[in-house]
Motif scaffolding. Structure first.
Motif, PDB file in Angstrom:
ATOM      1  N   LEU A   6       0.942  -1.254   0.104  1.00  0.00           N
ATOM      2  CA  LEU A   6      -0.030   0.055   0.088  1.00  0.00           C
ATOM      3  C   LEU A   6       0.859   1.260  -0.124  1.00  0.00           C
ATOM      4  N   ARG A   7       1.960   1.183   0.893  1.00  0.00           N
ATOM      5  CA  ARG A   7       2.763   2.355   0.895  1.00  0.00           C
ATOM      6  C   ARG A   7       3.458   2.540  -0.188  1.00  0.00           C
ATOM      7  N   ALA A  10       0.966   3.871  -3.002  1.00  0.00           N
ATOM      8  CA  ALA A  10       0.699   5.332  -2.741  1.00  0.00           C
ATOM      9  C   ALA A  10       1.815   6.312  -3.050  1.00  0.00           C
ATOM     10  N   CYS A  11       3.079   5.898  -2.859  1.00  0.00           N
ATOM     11  CA  CYS A  11       4.340   6.723  -3.028  1.00  0.00           C
ATOM     12  C   CYS A  11       4.489   6.904  -4.627  1.00  0.00           C
ATOM     13  N   LEU A  12       4.360   5.734  -5.304  1.00  0.00           N
ATOM     14  CA  LEU A  12       4.451   5.813  -6.692  1.00  0.00           C
ATOM     15  C   LEU A  12       3.383   6.739  -7.333  1.00  0.00           C
ATOM     16  N   LEU A  13       2.108   6.579  -6.861  1.00  0.00           N
ATOM     17  CA  LEU A  13       1.032   7.433  -7.465  1.00  0.00           C
ATOM     18  C   LEU A  13       1.380   9.050  -7.141  1.00  0.00           C
ATOM     19  N   ASP A  14       1.916   9.301  -5.867  1.00  0.00           N
ATOM     20  CA  ASP A  14       2.324  10.611  -5.468  1.00  0.00           C
ATOM     21  C   ASP A  14       3.333  11.142  -6.360  1.00  0.00           C
ATOM     22  N   ARG A  79      -5.995   0.890  -7.199  1.00  0.00           N
ATOM     23  CA  ARG A  79      -6.610  -0.120  -6.247  1.00  0.00           C
ATOM     24  C   ARG A  79      -5.650  -0.757  -5.355  1.00  0.00           C
ATOM     25  N   ARG A  80      -4.178  -0.881  -5.687  1.00  0.00           N
ATOM     26  CA  ARG A  80      -3.375  -1.396  -4.716  1.00  0.00           C
ATOM     27  C   ARG A  80      -3.024  -0.481  -3.583  1.00  0.00           C
ATOM     28  N   ALA A  81      -3.264   0.812  -3.884  1.00  0.00           N
ATOM     29  CA  ALA A  81      -3.000   1.831  -2.828  1.00  0.00           C
ATOM     30  C   ALA A  81      -4.443   2.084  -2.192  1.00  0.00           C
ATOM     31  N   GLY A  82      -5.211   1.367  -2.204  1.00  0.00           N
ATOM     32  CA  GLY A  82      -6.541   1.369  -1.704  1.00  0.00           C
ATOM     33  C   GLY A  82      -7.512   2.446  -1.938  1.00  0.00           C
TER      34      GLY A  82
END
Length: 85
Positions: A6-7, A10-14, A79-82
């Motif tokens: 999840l982290r 989220a980091c890659l999306l950011d 989806r993987r980042a929730g």
């Protein structure tokens, strides 16, 4: 603390939102980030980060060719980042 998968997602999306260049269904992060840099961003060891990145490569969400981060599907990463049910 949240699971590594999840982290990392989220980091890659950011990174993609701030520095990404759109391509196909994903984006490319045109920053010369090392695995050590990414490990620090997601608060894990480089070895565990490497495992998380291998997982994303295995499901064809991430490609790290040419030393750059290429996310092949923003939707799957979200989806993987929730972010989606």
């Amino acid at each position: 603390s949240a699971p590594l998968s999840l982290r990392l997602a989220a980091c890659l999306l950011d990174l993609g939102q701030r520095f990404g260049q759109p391509q196909d269904e994903g984006f490319r992060v045109a920053l010369p980030l090392t695995q050590t840099d990414l490990a620090q961003l997601v608060a894990t060891s480089r070895q565990r980060l490497n495992q998380g990145m291998q997982d994303l490569r295995r499901i064809r969400v991430l490609d790290t060719q040419d030393g750059l981060l290429n996310v092949l599907s923003t939707e799957v990463l979200q989806r993987r980042a929730g972010l989606f049910g």
